[in-house]
Each structure stands twice: as structure tokens, then as C-alpha cells.
Design an enzyme around this catalytic site. Structure first.
Site, PDB file in Angstrom:
ATOM      1  N   ASP A 345       0.834  -1.211   0.000  1.00 28.96           N
ATOM      2  CA  ASP A 345       0.000   0.000   0.000  1.00 28.96           C
ATOM      3  C   ASP A 345       0.870   1.264   0.000  1.00 28.96           C
ATOM      4  O   ASP A 345       2.025   1.236   0.416  1.00 28.96           O
ATOM      5  CB  ASP A 345      -0.936   0.024   1.233  1.00 28.96           C
ATOM      6  N   GLU A 346       0.274   2.323  -0.467  1.00 30.87           N
ATOM      7  CA  GLU A 346       0.825   3.679  -0.333  1.00 30.87           C
ATOM      8  C   GLU A 346       2.290   3.800  -0.768  1.00 30.87           C
ATOM      9  O   GLU A 346       3.089   4.439  -0.098  1.00 30.87           O
ATOM     10  CB  GLU A 346       0.670   4.158   1.119  1.00 30.87           C
ATOM     11  N   VAL A 347       2.632   3.188  -1.878  1.00 27.22           N
ATOM     12  CA  VAL A 347       4.001   3.336  -2.374  1.00 27.22           C
ATOM     13  C   VAL A 347       4.133   4.730  -2.989  1.00 27.22           C
ATOM     14  O   VAL A 347       3.298   5.148  -3.790  1.00 27.22           O
ATOM     15  CB  VAL A 347       4.323   2.260  -3.431  1.00 27.22           C
TER      16      VAL A 347
END
Ligand SMILES: *[C@@H]1O[C@H](CO)[C@@H](O)[C@H](O)[C@H]1NC(C)=O
Ligand SMILES: *[C@@H]1O[C@H](CO)[C@@H](O)[C@H](O)[C@H]1NC(C)=O
Ligand SMILES: *[C@@H]1O[C@H](CO)[C@@H](O)[C@H](O)[C@H]1NC(C)=O
Ligand SMILES: *[C@@H]1O[C@H](CO)[C@@H](O)[C@H](O)[C@H]1NC(C)=O
Length: 583
Positions: A345-347
Site C-alpha cells: 500500500d501507499e508506495v
């Protein structure tokens, strides 16, 4: 199936099984139970009845799971029970112990041999249904197609009993007939143990509550940018330097103990090592693997939270490191789970501008590298016969080609669930607008006077607080076409822990997560296809909360005594629905 109350409308006891069974009939005969009641249990294998308790080194067998459930049943009924005055009007009188009639025998029947993976199934591999009957002359039968089904039945059985102020346990509800089976195969809680430190005991206590809610998955988000508490013996510095403090780590024995504690209760622990983002804590031991570490000021250009930093995306050193990590960790996951969560997530793309192996934030450059990164990691996961789970961004934002086995954990929206299943992937739900337990506490960031007024009154990104009614209103199948619904395996409530630690974790998680547990076990709709009713749920949840408190879980009250003592007074609005939520 209908609820079939044979008691008057204003009767004092709510038939309060949580989560709600598919079919439940009950009466009003009082039966007591004593510790030495005969228990007849036909076990599946060559179970040693003199067995002195399982070793925590190996996968528990079905028999060990039932044995544990029986011990737990007795512990709950005789040591962790409560006198239900809060659930009865002031005029309420306890049953007269001098007239006690006792349950004579309890029969547990396993109807089928357990599947091989009974303690660590893939979704759908274990039938958790059970049938429970209690006759007025005192015979209890619980039958199930698996040992896990028997434990779910025993867990329901405990909820029929109350403690008497003069000692002893009784049920006022005989005769009882229950048939029950879960709607969703994956019913979980995700606990983040990286943002703040949680002891093994805190985690085990939370698993006990998860099991008592008939949830069957416990997702441990065990590392993140802020700390790396999981010891990896072949990479000793990782936790030594990555943890908040020496000793605030999970040793291999701790990790085994936690996983076993879940498995023995029919709860499969799913370990997540989030990557390539959410990994800055690796920098403390292996700085060469992390790019954009702790950029200051304006860390928020490079990450969702401080300290910024992400694993380099095209680095042989990172690949070698991850290979060592997987070879160390995955064999230790394998006895207790069929899954491994690789995050995703949220790279932050911008962070790769400073990554010398990439030097770009261009999606066209990064995407093929991310594909290779995931392919390599999932090859490791699959080589141990584990099924990968990833966050939705890997599929929906990065448009990666993931194998059909990969389960996609959604969090951003209902339409994300719909998109995942329309691509033929299995999905987990947990929309942050409903099932994030951290919302509504306000910001944990401090704002400089120069910008502070912009953020006033300091609400967080997912405010307001998601109360149990909101969590209860969430339908995992909302807007999912019928032909894709089988791909929605279930979901998880999420306890992100920036503002939660052992002091407030019980109140933050319980009983709100019980609302999610009932949606996942019983479905968001009742037997008539209507949204489940708060009027029906509220008194049951109040009672279940008392049961959690008696178990040692510091769950919050959802109402004042005035409401719980008279199940009809704290209602606003009236419809054709009956008091139990049915017509
Ligand atoms: C609840 O309150 C109503 C109105 O005061 C009363 O008629 C009823 O008997 C009460 N029920 C119980 C269970 O106390
Ligand atoms: C067990 O499996 C059978 C089908 O094989 C099913 O009819 C029954 O509902 C299941 N559950 C229980 C508790 O018997
Ligand atoms: C990735 O690394 C390889 C080997 O060092 C290099 O040849 C390649 O150009 C890099 N790819 C990108 C997109 O930078
Ligand atoms: C049922 O719940 C859904 C949310 O899942 C909501 O959109 C809908 O309006 C509700 N229906 C009724 C009749 O209240």
C-alpha cells in the site's frame, strides 16, 4: 429462518447470541450446569484423553483445538461469567438456586473427519457450521462437520449462561435449538504492532476476543516505517536496531506462541511484512536498502507518515535481503497459516527519484520494476505453498499482473471491491470509511503556528469516529453483482495504532469490531433481505460487551444501564418492525 421467541415481549432476558445465528429457537426453562457434568466427545483421530496439553511447536490438530475449546468453555462459564443485573429491570429476581435442575450430559459430535488443513485453511476449506440443541430435561448436543465448527458451537453454548450471585451458572433459555453457519469465509481483525509497542500478552488477549466473536483470521501488521519489532535471526540487526528499544521485539518463540494461540482457537494468523513502502525502519540496520530516508522538512512529499523511506526498487542488495528474510520467516509461518501478506500500500513514486537504482518517478519506468519486485517476492511465498495477499494498490493503481491465487485486500472504497472482483480476483473488504478503528481521534501530527490554522480543529483524514452503528451498516456486498459475490471472501476491521497502545487498545477495538464480526458471520442483511436492525443488535451487543468484560477485555459500554435494563426505552422512531427487528 425466523427468530421464534416463545417469551412475552417485555421479558427480562434477551436471547443474546453474538454474532446472530441463522436459526435460533429458545424457551424459558431454567437449567443449571455443574463443572462435573458428563461430556461425551467422539474425537476424530487417536486422541489421547490423558493428553497434558499441546506442545506449541507444531500445527494443532482438530482434537487439540476441541480440547482447548472445552477448557475455555468451562473457564468462561465458571470463572469469567457475570450476574446480568444490567440486562434486567430493577424488579428482576434471580432464579431460586434451591430449585435448580441440572444439565445431565453434553454430547459433542464430529460428523466428518477434519480436512488436513483444519488449523490453517484457505478460505472455504473448513465448514464452520454447527447445530446445538439443549432439551428441557438437560441434554446438550453440539454437532459439526469440523472441529472448528464444534468450537464455534461451544462458544455459542457459553453465551446461554449467566452467573448467579450466590454462585453457580444457569441458563434461563431452555429448550434451545440453533443452526448456524458463517456468511463469509474470511472474518478478521488487523492489528498494527509497529506504530506502538504491544506485548505478547496484549496480542494474545486480543486474539481471545477475536475468537469469541467467531472471527477466524488475525492479521498482524508486524512491521512498518516506525519500528521493526519482528526478530529475524538470520538478519539479527533488523530488530535489534529497528525496534523502538532493545527487548521490544518478538522473538521466534514469541512469534510461535502468538501464532499457536490463534491456531488453537480456530483463528489463522496472517503475517504481513509491508513492502516496498512502509519499510523505513529497515534503514537503521541496512541503510543501503532504503531510499529517501527521513527527508526533512517536507517528508510528506515522499511518504504518508514520517519517517519517509522505501525499499529501493531495482537493487540486487534488496533482493538478496528479502530472500534471506523470506527463507527465515516463511518456514516459521507455515505451521500456522496458508497465507502471507506482502503489503504494497501507499508506495510513493517520488521517493524513487532519489533511488540510484532507478532515478525516476515515471510510472512507465517504475511499473515494470514493481512487477518484477512482486513476482520475485510471490515466487518465494508460493515456494512455501503459501498464498500471497496484497493491498489493493498493487492491482488497481500499479496495474500489476498478479496470479489468480493472490487475494486483494481493499481499503479505499466499495468501488475498489467491485473492480477487484470484476477482474476475477478474490477480495477482502474493509472500507476505511467504515471499518478503520483509528478514525476520529484527531491528528497525531503537530502543526507549526505558520500552518496550524489551516488544520484547525485538527481532524484526522478519516474522521469522524466510526461508531459501532456505522460499522454495523457496512455491507461487504454493496454494489457487487451477484455473479461476482463469491469472490468477496470477507473482510477485516483495521486497528492502525498511531494513537493506540496497550492502555486503550481494548476500548478502541471492542465492542466496535464485534459489529464487523456480526456483519461477516451473519451478513449485513437479515433473512428477509433487509438491513440488520440496530434495535435488534443493540441489546445483544450490550450483553456481549458484558461477556467480553468478564473475559478480561476492557470493551467500552455502548449504552447506559438505563437503556440496557429496559431494552425498549432508548429507541427513537418506530416502524412495523418488531422488537427483535423482525416483522
Ligand atoms: C420498560 O419500560 C416500560 C415503560 O416504562 C415498562 O412498561 C416495561 O415494563 C419496562 N420493561 C422492562 C423489561 O423493564
Ligand atoms: C454438515 O454438512 C452437511 C452436508 O454435507 C450439511 O447438510 C449440514 O448443514 C452441515 N452442518 C451441520 C452442522 O450438520
Ligand atoms: C535496473 O538495474 C539494472 C542493473 O543494474 C540496470 O541495467 C537497469 O537499467 C535498471 N533499470 C532502471 C529502470 O533503472
Ligand atoms: C441499507 O443499508 C445500505 C448501506 O449498506 C443503505 O445504503 C440503504 O439505504 C439501507 N436501506 C434501508 C432501507 O435503510
Amino acid at each position: 429462518m425466523r427468530f421464534l421467541p416463545i417469551i412475552p415481549l417485555f421479558a427480562s432476558v434477551v436471547p443474546a447470541i453474538w454474532p446472530k445465528p441463522i436459526h435460533y429457537e429458545y424457551g424459558q426453562t431454567i437449567l443449571w450446569v455443574s463443572k462435573d457434568v458428563s461430556v461425551f466427545w467422539t474425537s476424530a483421530g487417536d486422541y489421547d484423553r490423558n493428553f497434558q496439553g499441546p506442545t506449541i511447536s507444531s500445527t494443532p490438530s482438530g482434537d487439540e483445538i476441541v480440547d482447548f475449546a472445552l477448557q475455555k468453555t468451562w473457564e468462561i462459564i465458571f470463572e469469567k461469567s457475570f450476574v446480568p443485573w444490567k440486562l434486567n429491570p430493577k424488579s428482576w429476581q434471580e432464579p431460586d438456586p434451591s430449585e435448580a435442575v441440572y444439565i445431565t450430559d453434553i454430547h459433542l459430535k464430529l460428523l466428518k473427519n477434519d480436512p488436513e488443513n483444519v488449523a490453517k485453511p484457505l478460505a472455504g476449506e473448513v465448514d464452520e457450521s454447527y447445530r446445538l440443541s439443549l432439551t428441557t430435561d438437560g441434554t446438550v448436543s453440539i454437532s459439526a462437520n469440523s472441529s472448528i465448527g464444534l468450537t464455534r458451537g461451544l462458544s455459542t453454548f457459553t453465551q446461554l449462561f449467566y452467573w448467579h450471585s450466590q454462585g453457580g451458572a444457569y441458563t434461563p433459555l431452555a429448550p434451545v435449538e440453533i443452526f448456524d453457519s458463517p456468511k463469509f469465509q474470511h472474518r478478521g481483525l488487523n492489528l498494527d504492532v509497529s506504530r506502538n509497542w504491544f506485548s505478547v500478552e496484549d496480542i494474545k488477549r486480543t486474539i481471545d476476543a477475536v475468537a469469541y466473536n467467531k472471527m477466524n483470521r488475525f492479521h498482524l501488521h508486524i512491521t512498518d516505517s516506525q519500528s521493526f519489532p519482528l526478530e529475524i535471526p538470520s538478519l539479527p540487526e533488523l530488530a535489534e536496531k529497528g525496534a523502538y528499544r532493545p527487548g521490544l521485539t518478538y522473538s521466534p518463540d514469541n512469534f510461535k506462541e502468538i501464532q499457536y494461540h490463534a491456531a488453537i482457537q480456530g483463528v489463522e494468523l496472517i503475517t504481513e511484512i509491508d513492502m516496498p513502502g512502509h519499510t523505513s525502519s529497515i534503514w537503521f540496520s541496512y541503510p543501503e536498502l532504503i531510499t529517501a530516508f527521513n527527508v526533512q522538512p517536507n517528508w510528506n512529499t515522499y511518504a504518508a507518515e514520517p519517517p519517509s523511506g522505501t525499499l529501493k526498487l531495482n537493487s540486487t542488495a534488496v533482493n538478496n535481503f528479502l530472500e534471506t528474510l523470506f527463507k527465515d520467516l516463511l518456514p516459521r509461518v507455515l505451521p500456522y497459516s496458508s497465507y502471507f501478506h506482502t503489503g504494497g500500500d501507499e508506495v510513493n513514486k517520488k521517493a524513487y527519484e532519489t533511488d540510484e537504482t532507478v532515478q525516476s518517478s515515471d510510472f512507465a519506468v517504475l511499473q515494470p520494476l514493481m512487477q518484477k519486485f512482486i513476482d520475485r517476492n510471490h515466487k518465494h511465498v508460493r515456494s512455501y505453498n503459501l498464498t500471497p495477499i496484497v493491498w489493493e494498490e498493487m492491482l488497481l493503481d500499479w496495474d500489476l499482473d498478479l496470479g489468480p491465487d493472490v487475494i486483494i485486500q481493499t481499503w479505499k472504497s466499495d468501488s475498489a471491491v467491485a473492480k477487484v472482483v470484476s477482474k476475477g480476483h478474490k477480495a477482502l473488504v474493509g472500507n476505511y470509511k467504515y471499518w478503520y478503528l483509528d478514525c476520529g481521534k484527531g491528528q497525531w501530527l503537530d502543526f507549526d503556528p505558520s500552518i496550524s490554522s489551516t488544520f484547525y480543529p485538527y481532524n484526522d483524514y478519516c474522521a469522524p469516529f466510526h461508531n459501532w452503528r456505522l460499522m454495523y451498516s457496512y455491507d461487504p456486498l454493496a454494489n457487487i453483482p451477484p455473479e461476482h459475490q463469491h469472490l468477496v471472501l470477507g473482510g477485516e476491521a483495521h486497528m492502525w495504532a498511531e494513537q493506540t497502545d496497550p492502555v486503550n487498545m481494548d476500548q478502541a477495538i471492542w465492542p466496535r469490531t464485534s459489529a464487523a464480526a456480526e456483519v461477516l458471520w451473519s451478513g449485513a442483511k437479515d433473512e428477509y433481505g433487509r438491513n440488520r436492525s440496530q434495535i435488534d443488535a443493540s441489546p445483544r451487543l450490550s450483553e456481549f460487551r458484558e461477556r467480553l468484560v468478564a473475559m478480561g477485555i476492557a470493551a467500552e459500554p455502548i449504552q447506559m444501564h438505563y437503556c440496557t435494563m429496559n431494552g425498549t426505552q432508548c429507541q427513537l422512531g418506530y416502524s412495523m418492525q418488531g422488537l427483535d427487528g423482525n416483522l
